[in-house]
Design a protein around this motif. Sequence first.
Motif, PDB file in Angstrom:
ATOM      1  N   PRO A  42       0.835  -1.212   0.000  1.00  0.00           N
ATOM      2  CA  PRO A  42       0.000   0.000   0.000  1.00  0.00           C
ATOM      3  C   PRO A  42       0.870   1.262   0.000  1.00  0.00           C
ATOM      4  O   PRO A  42       1.946   1.273   0.587  1.00  0.00           O
ATOM      5  CB  PRO A  42      -0.771  -0.117   1.317  1.00  0.00           C
ATOM      6  CG  PRO A  42      -0.791  -1.574   1.626  1.00  0.00           C
ATOM      7  CD  PRO A  42       0.518  -2.102   1.116  1.00  0.00           C
ATOM      8  N   TYR A  43       0.382   2.288  -0.682  1.00  0.00           N
ATOM      9  CA  TYR A  43       1.138   3.545  -0.737  1.00  0.00           C
ATOM     10  C   TYR A  43       0.170   4.718  -0.814  1.00  0.00           C
ATOM     11  O   TYR A  43      -0.995   4.552  -1.197  1.00  0.00           O
ATOM     12  CB  TYR A  43       2.082   3.549  -1.945  1.00  0.00           C
ATOM     13  CG  TYR A  43       1.388   3.374  -3.275  1.00  0.00           C
ATOM     14  CD1 TYR A  43       0.881   4.464  -3.977  1.00  0.00           C
ATOM     15  CD2 TYR A  43       1.208   2.101  -3.828  1.00  0.00           C
ATOM     16  CE1 TYR A  43       0.236   4.305  -5.196  1.00  0.00           C
ATOM     17  CE2 TYR A  43       0.562   1.923  -5.037  1.00  0.00           C
ATOM     18  CZ  TYR A  43       0.079   3.027  -5.723  1.00  0.00           C
ATOM     19  OH  TYR A  43      -0.567   2.855  -6.925  1.00  0.00           O
ATOM     20  N   TRP A 105      -4.647  -6.026  -1.144  1.00  0.00           N
ATOM     21  CA  TRP A 105      -5.453  -5.187  -2.038  1.00  0.00           C
ATOM     22  C   TRP A 105      -5.098  -3.707  -1.904  1.00  0.00           C
ATOM     23  O   TRP A 105      -5.360  -2.913  -2.809  1.00  0.00           O
ATOM     24  CB  TRP A 105      -6.938  -5.387  -1.768  1.00  0.00           C
ATOM     25  CG  TRP A 105      -7.432  -6.741  -2.178  1.00  0.00           C
ATOM     26  CD1 TRP A 105      -7.635  -7.815  -1.376  1.00  0.00           C
ATOM     27  CD2 TRP A 105      -7.763  -7.180  -3.510  1.00  0.00           C
ATOM     28  NE1 TRP A 105      -8.075  -8.893  -2.109  1.00  0.00           N
ATOM     29  CE2 TRP A 105      -8.167  -8.525  -3.425  1.00  0.00           C
ATOM     30  CE3 TRP A 105      -7.763  -6.564  -4.763  1.00  0.00           C
ATOM     31  CZ2 TRP A 105      -8.557  -9.264  -4.541  1.00  0.00           C
ATOM     32  CZ3 TRP A 105      -8.155  -7.295  -5.875  1.00  0.00           C
ATOM     33  CH2 TRP A 105      -8.543  -8.633  -5.758  1.00  0.00           C
ATOM     34  N   GLY A 106      -4.509  -3.366  -0.767  1.00  0.00           N
ATOM     35  CA  GLY A 106      -4.134  -1.973  -0.546  1.00  0.00           C
ATOM     36  C   GLY A 106      -3.100  -1.474  -1.542  1.00  0.00           C
ATOM     37  O   GLY A 106      -2.945  -0.272  -1.760  1.00  0.00           O
ATOM     38  N   ALA A 187     -13.908   9.977   4.446  1.00  0.00           N
ATOM     39  CA  ALA A 187     -13.666   8.609   4.897  1.00  0.00           C
ATOM     40  C   ALA A 187     -14.107   8.452   6.344  1.00  0.00           C
ATOM     41  O   ALA A 187     -14.111   9.420   7.118  1.00  0.00           O
ATOM     42  CB  ALA A 187     -12.188   8.266   4.765  1.00  0.00           C
ATOM     43  N   ALA A 188     -14.487   7.244   6.711  1.00  0.00           N
ATOM     44  CA  ALA A 188     -14.955   6.967   8.078  1.00  0.00           C
ATOM     45  C   ALA A 188     -13.921   7.414   9.107  1.00  0.00           C
ATOM     46  O   ALA A 188     -14.267   8.014  10.133  1.00  0.00           O
ATOM     47  CB  ALA A 188     -15.253   5.473   8.215  1.00  0.00           C
ATOM     48  N   TYR A 189     -12.640   7.139   8.820  1.00  0.00           N
ATOM     49  CA  TYR A 189     -11.609   7.511   9.795  1.00  0.00           C
ATOM     50  C   TYR A 189     -11.451   9.023   9.938  1.00  0.00           C
ATOM     51  O   TYR A 189     -10.863   9.505  10.897  1.00  0.00           O
ATOM     52  CB  TYR A 189     -10.268   6.837   9.482  1.00  0.00           C
ATOM     53  CG  TYR A 189      -9.687   7.072   8.100  1.00  0.00           C
ATOM     54  CD1 TYR A 189      -9.255   8.334   7.685  1.00  0.00           C
ATOM     55  CD2 TYR A 189      -9.541   6.010   7.203  1.00  0.00           C
ATOM     56  CE1 TYR A 189      -8.715   8.534   6.432  1.00  0.00           C
ATOM     57  CE2 TYR A 189      -9.000   6.198   5.933  1.00  0.00           C
ATOM     58  CZ  TYR A 189      -8.592   7.473   5.554  1.00  0.00           C
ATOM     59  OH  TYR A 189      -8.063   7.669   4.301  1.00  0.00           O
ATOM     60  N   LEU A 198      -6.130   1.458   8.399  1.00  0.00           N
ATOM     61  CA  LEU A 198      -5.108   0.443   8.130  1.00  0.00           C
ATOM     62  C   LEU A 198      -4.405   0.670   6.792  1.00  0.00           C
ATOM     63  O   LEU A 198      -3.500  -0.065   6.427  1.00  0.00           O
ATOM     64  CB  LEU A 198      -5.737  -0.953   8.135  1.00  0.00           C
ATOM     65  CG  LEU A 198      -6.292  -1.432   9.477  1.00  0.00           C
ATOM     66  CD1 LEU A 198      -6.776  -2.868   9.362  1.00  0.00           C
ATOM     67  CD2 LEU A 198      -5.260  -1.314  10.591  1.00  0.00           C
ATOM     68  N   LEU A 199      -4.853   1.695   6.077  1.00  0.00           N
ATOM     69  CA  LEU A 199      -4.192   2.020   4.811  1.00  0.00           C
ATOM     70  C   LEU A 199      -3.781   3.491   4.864  1.00  0.00           C
ATOM     71  O   LEU A 199      -4.334   4.255   5.666  1.00  0.00           O
ATOM     72  CB  LEU A 199      -5.141   1.769   3.632  1.00  0.00           C
ATOM     73  CG  LEU A 199      -5.409   0.296   3.303  1.00  0.00           C
ATOM     74  CD1 LEU A 199      -6.505   0.149   2.254  1.00  0.00           C
ATOM     75  CD2 LEU A 199      -4.141  -0.413   2.842  1.00  0.00           C
ATOM     76  N   PRO A 200      -2.829   3.902   4.024  1.00  0.00           N
ATOM     77  CA  PRO A 200      -2.366   5.295   4.066  1.00  0.00           C
ATOM     78  C   PRO A 200      -3.535   6.288   3.985  1.00  0.00           C
ATOM     79  O   PRO A 200      -4.455   6.114   3.180  1.00  0.00           O
ATOM     80  CB  PRO A 200      -1.462   5.404   2.842  1.00  0.00           C
ATOM     81  CG  PRO A 200      -0.970   4.023   2.628  1.00  0.00           C
ATOM     82  CD  PRO A 200      -2.099   3.116   3.035  1.00  0.00           C
TER      83      PRO A 200
END
Lengths: 520, 297
Positions: A42-43, A105-106, A187-189, A198-200
Amino acid sequence: MKILNKKYKNILSLIPSYLLLLTSYLLLQSCTKLELETVAEPYLPASLNESGGNWKTFVLANGSEITVSKPLDVKDASYLKELDSLKNNVVGKLSPEQSQAVNYWGAGAVYRWNEIARELAALYNLPPAANANGVYPVPDAANPKADPMFPFANPPYTARALAYLSVAQYDALITTWKAKYTYNRPAAYTVDTQIKPLLPVSTLPAYPSEEAVVAQASYQILLAMFPGEADYLKSKLDEAKNIGIWAGKNVTSDVSAGLKLGADVATKVMGRAKTDGMGSANNQALVPGLVEHAKATGINNPWASQESPIRPPMLPNYGAVKTWNFDRVTLEKIRPAKPYVDGSAEFQKDLEELQSIQKNQTREQARIANYWADGPGSYTPPGHWHRIAANEALAAKYSEIKMARVLAFIGTALMDAGIGCWETKYFYYSPRPQQYGLKTSVGLPNFPSYTSGHSTFSFAGATVMNYFFPEKADLFNNYAQDASDSRVYGLIHFRADCTMGREHGKNIGSYSVTRAKLDE
Amino acid sequence: MKKLCFFLFLFVGLGNQIIAQMPNDHVYMAKKDICAAVIYSNTSWNQYWENTLFRDNQNLGTVSTQSYMLMAAYGLKDNTNLIASIPYVQTNASAGNLLGQKGIQDAGIWVKQKVQISKGLNSQFVGGITVPVSNYVSEFMPLSIGNKATDLQVRGMLTYQIPNTKFYTNALVGYHLRGVSKLDRDSYLNGITMINTATADVPDAMEASFKVGYLKWDNQVELYVDHFACVSGDNMRRNDMPFPTNKTMMTSVGIYGKYQPKNIGVNARIQHVLQGVNTAQMTTYSVGLLYQFTLLK
């Protein structure tokens, strides 16, 4: 005492054995390392391409043709309920498999689905075996797991499957970006900072979920292209669509809107696929007429299958399939000129070059021939160029939509290259070097020689890559030249097949670039 | 009585087509004796097991592999011998248009040692390694000349000589710890998984064989059955070509003979694969010329 001494001597005498074994083991260890694959991770994208919703679509009229319904506000009770559910049931409660899936998948939904498609292409890229009567059964889409499996994912088939996959992803993401930046639901976060992502972290609006859109669209296209893989693809879909939720980015309505959009776009794109002429690409009834036409054009020794039993030529009417980036008139206008014919000095010169290589093929020539062979059991040359493109876009940290953009322009250029090349092959129906006594170090494709598919695919691919990554143009041109030369080194193409295929490929690729430039 | 040249080459590890010879004998060179040999062998097949499907292929016809091997054995001690070999291999298909390959294949070195257990019964240890010594193409099977992977071999043997006769039996088990094959391409399928690297894992293998024979100082005759089975690997796909990652298995029978009245001698062998998976039904003929001399003290 004497006995003891003898035993001692016996043990001593074993030392050379153990030394040799130890040396061997160390030597083996030093040569035995399996290379590790580069792991895509992920990036944070270099750019979010906020205006990507205005880019021009391939099949849809534009990014607004399909309406994505307005989402609920983040202060709405229903939204908050979804958010609660995310906090209470998902965050911090992922199974190890789910965490692993987020990481996998990230790296990119488009990237991963492209990779999956290439793997399926390789698995299905095997020519049918002849049956006991010496007949090659035709793969049956209604019975894909029978022998022979459906499809035979040869280069034209794979070019097309990957083109539709990439176009569906791209059109779906243009629509997604349009909706994201129209509604701007965070986004929810971002809404609830207690949710640990959990992803950038980025400011990309969350509605609809791009992972879900890409998952659903990719699933439908790949299921149509590889109907025997329903269970496998469903398992991938079930994982991929939930990545945004598991990562703390999406609530369920982000995902459900994404799935609906992905399905709508895939249906539209498959509408084109069903009527693009692929259904009659294997029309073998045309073959006698094609041979007659070639003879009338002056081809005095037309192509003939070198297989035993004689195998019908691969997709003789693929040249009639609908192109992406130019029309039929253009296709015929840019068709390469007639090849050198048997008996001409130029033909003789090309033949002698091959005869000389067969006698003295260098190891480097063999390496290039093998590296670019992309024959049966591989993802084919179109798959190879998709891999190159996907990895470049990954290295450049492209967003989902930009990744899809690169692959859609590459993918359509490669399919156009396949169509243009096949049209040329069956227009001239020219002979293979093996009809003049040559062998091959890579295996002989079962269709006419002129022009080289590898050359056309590769220069079309390189031309598009050069547009997106101009600073690496030398690299891509070298790749394409090697891929083109590889067919001479492997002894299955005359030099002119490759040089003319190169110009044709560049030309075909330029139509894709012209289309891409419309978004500049 | 002085022992004369021993050479017993089991043609196992043929993988899909190719030769990995190894010394598997209970006969030893005396200390400081050297036996040098030139061995020609011809392996051919026109049918093969595509996974378990037994088939022919009109686009290959008969595939043949010819090998010319130089070998030497040296008596380090009376019970410890060193053996080295290097083969030149050439392949050809009688039909279709696949280009035959040729080159120096894998050089090998082994040590073997014997320990007397009781009268007539001895146990032996053989350890060795074969290493590709030229950059040949391994991914053009079945015409490639080999797997292009190192192969570390260990074997244990028991030999029993029937008292007061020239007859013996020999049982052997062994393990091949095999390395990776360096490919020209950088992606390939292993089973249903796409691997995006240029190295392929060549699976380890077990072997076992049983022999009965007659050995006099100047001649030897032996019958044997041999089994070779990879412990992992993938299967050939329908109508695909073999690959170094394949899980091959084969059972073969053979006969070996040697005649060496003086320093110069000859040996010969015939071996035939009875049953296999992911391999060809190979038949091998070989003949060798042996020359023995003693190293000056």
